[in-house]
Design an enzyme around this catalytic site. Structure first.
Site, PDB file in Angstrom:
ATOM      1  N   VAL A 165       0.876  -1.354   0.116  1.00 44.66           N
ATOM      2  CA  VAL A 165      -0.053   0.027  -0.030  1.00 44.66           C
ATOM      3  C   VAL A 165       0.969   1.212  -0.019  1.00 44.66           C
ATOM      4  CG1 VAL A 165      -1.952  -1.104   1.169  1.00 44.66           C
ATOM      5  CG2 VAL A 165      -0.146  -0.005   2.559  1.00 44.66           C
ATOM      6  N   SER A 166       0.317   2.179  -0.387  1.00 44.93           N
ATOM      7  CA  SER A 166       1.160   3.523  -0.449  1.00 44.93           C
ATOM      8  C   SER A 166       1.671   4.339   0.730  1.00 44.93           C
ATOM      9  CB  SER A 166       0.296   4.608  -1.641  1.00 44.93           C
ATOM     10  OG  SER A 166       0.081   3.857  -2.746  1.00 44.93           O
ATOM     11  N   THR A 167       0.818   4.285   1.566  1.00 45.49           N
ATOM     12  CA  THR A 167       0.921   4.975   2.887  1.00 45.49           C
ATOM     13  C   THR A 167       0.939   4.101   4.130  1.00 45.49           C
ATOM     14  OG1 THR A 167      -1.440   5.841   3.037  1.00 45.49           O
ATOM     15  CG2 THR A 167      -0.098   6.975   1.641  1.00 45.49           C
ATOM     16  N   GLN A 169      -2.840   3.317   5.108  1.00 43.69           N
ATOM     17  CA  GLN A 169      -3.596   2.412   4.436  1.00 43.69           C
ATOM     18  C   GLN A 169      -3.314   0.899   4.828  1.00 43.69           C
ATOM     19  OE1 GLN A 169      -2.247   3.533   0.606  1.00 43.69           O
ATOM     20  NE2 GLN A 169      -4.357   3.984  -0.086  1.00 43.69           N
ATOM     21  N   GLY A 212       4.956   1.781   0.580  1.00 45.52           N
ATOM     22  CA  GLY A 212       5.619   2.589  -0.133  1.00 45.52           C
ATOM     23  C   GLY A 212       4.868   3.098  -1.243  1.00 45.52           C
TER      24      GLY A 212
END
Length: 314
Positions: free
Chosen positions: A23-25, A28, A50
């Site tokens: 996941v990006s953050t 999340q 990341g």
């Protein structure tokens, strides 16, 4: 990684399915991806937080480095693994080199099946076409700009604007990190085994004998980047202890043997004479026994794992 037996009637490789959920953050959650991966048979799942725009993914790099032959890396969608087609192909190439496989649950990519390999080849052709088109667009844009009397390139960089320079520096650092991480499984294990007992010059010499073009400065810089990203231990940068001249010869002989394990002791001795290397006692003529003594020392220090089978041929 340990192998998990599977049904012998299956055409899939004998190995475990390893899921990768990203996941990006930090806010999340990977729970939804994990449920799909476990339903697909993944007994182990690696999580990563990341940005999708960055190739700097320590957990993924560690997974690819440690995955075993026959294992399959599984993702829910391709965008969870790679930021571009070229990045995807780089990861799959690393997996293939280790005898491992790749599968995306939502896409027709499964390197254990002929259909999946065909889809992968199509992606490779698309990536090649995309690079060619981008190159043609760039050339056409430069030509058009010059025809109008404008200089090609970023005006902010030409004018040395701080924000443009900072953006360029960040992009260069990201690209450098991606290059280093993509080849780390080839050179980092050797660095870990040899540092800090051996100098960077010794290690670069060994790597060159194995076909890698590393200077001591570039190698040290790459190791420093890996440490800054938490992918290597700080002990790699500790100062090497003073060493006698025999240790340089030991590293050189070990490098010659590693680059071609089929060489006999006499053939290695001949190479040393052609390089005008003097023996530990200062002589110009090398005996097979002197080569063997240096290889024995290299084995004891861990520089060389084994050299059984070397023959003294005059």
């Amino acid at each position: 990684m340990a192998k998990t037996p599977r049904n012998h009637t299956s055409r899939r490789p004998q190995g475990q399915f390893i899921g990768y959920a990203r996941v990006s953050t930090d806010e999340q959650e990977t729970e939804a991806q994990e449920m799909e991966l476990r339903s697909a048979g993944c007994e182990m799942i690696v999580q990563e937080h990341g940005s999708g725009a960055s190739r700097t993914r320590p957990a993924l790099a560690r997974l690819v480095r440690e995955i075993g032959a026959g294992d399959t890396l599984v993702v829910v969608r391709l965008d969870r693994l790679a930021r571009s087609v070229s990045h995807l192909l780089d990861v799959i190439e690393e997996l293939t080199a280790k005898g491992a496989h790749f599968r995306s649950l939502s896409d027709p990519i499964d390197t254990t099946t002929p259909q999946g390999m065909f889809s992968l080849q199509v992606l490779g052709a698309v990536a090649q076409l995309e690079r060619a088109l981008n190159s043609e667009r760039t050339k056409a844009g430069v030509k058009a700009a010059r025809a109008k009397g404008r200089l090609p390139g970023n005006p902010g960089i030409r004018e040395r604007r701080p924000e443009a320079l900072a953006k360029m520096t960040a992009a260069q650092k990201a690209a450098y990190g991606a290059r280093i991480q993509s080849t780390a499984n080839q050179w980092l294990p050797i660095v870990r085994r040899m540092r800090p007992d051996h100098t960077w010059d010794d290690i670069s010499r060994v790597l060159k004998r194995r076909g890698f073009d590393w200077t001591p400065e570039r190698l040290r810089r790459a190791a420093k980047w890996m440490i800054s990203e938490g992918m290597a231990d700080e002990s790699l940068l500790r100062k090497s202890p003073p060493r006698p001249p025999e240790d340089r010869l030991m590293t050189l002989v070990a490098g010659i043997h590693s680059s071609n394990p089929e060489l006999t002791l006499r053939e290695i001795a001949n190479q040393l004479e052609r390089l005008h290397e003097r023996t530990p006692r200062g002589g110009t003529r090398w005996a097979p026994s002197s080569v063997k003594n240096l290889l024995d020392r290299a084995k004891r220090t861990g520089l060389l794992e084994a050299f059984d089978g070397l023959v003294d041929v005059d």
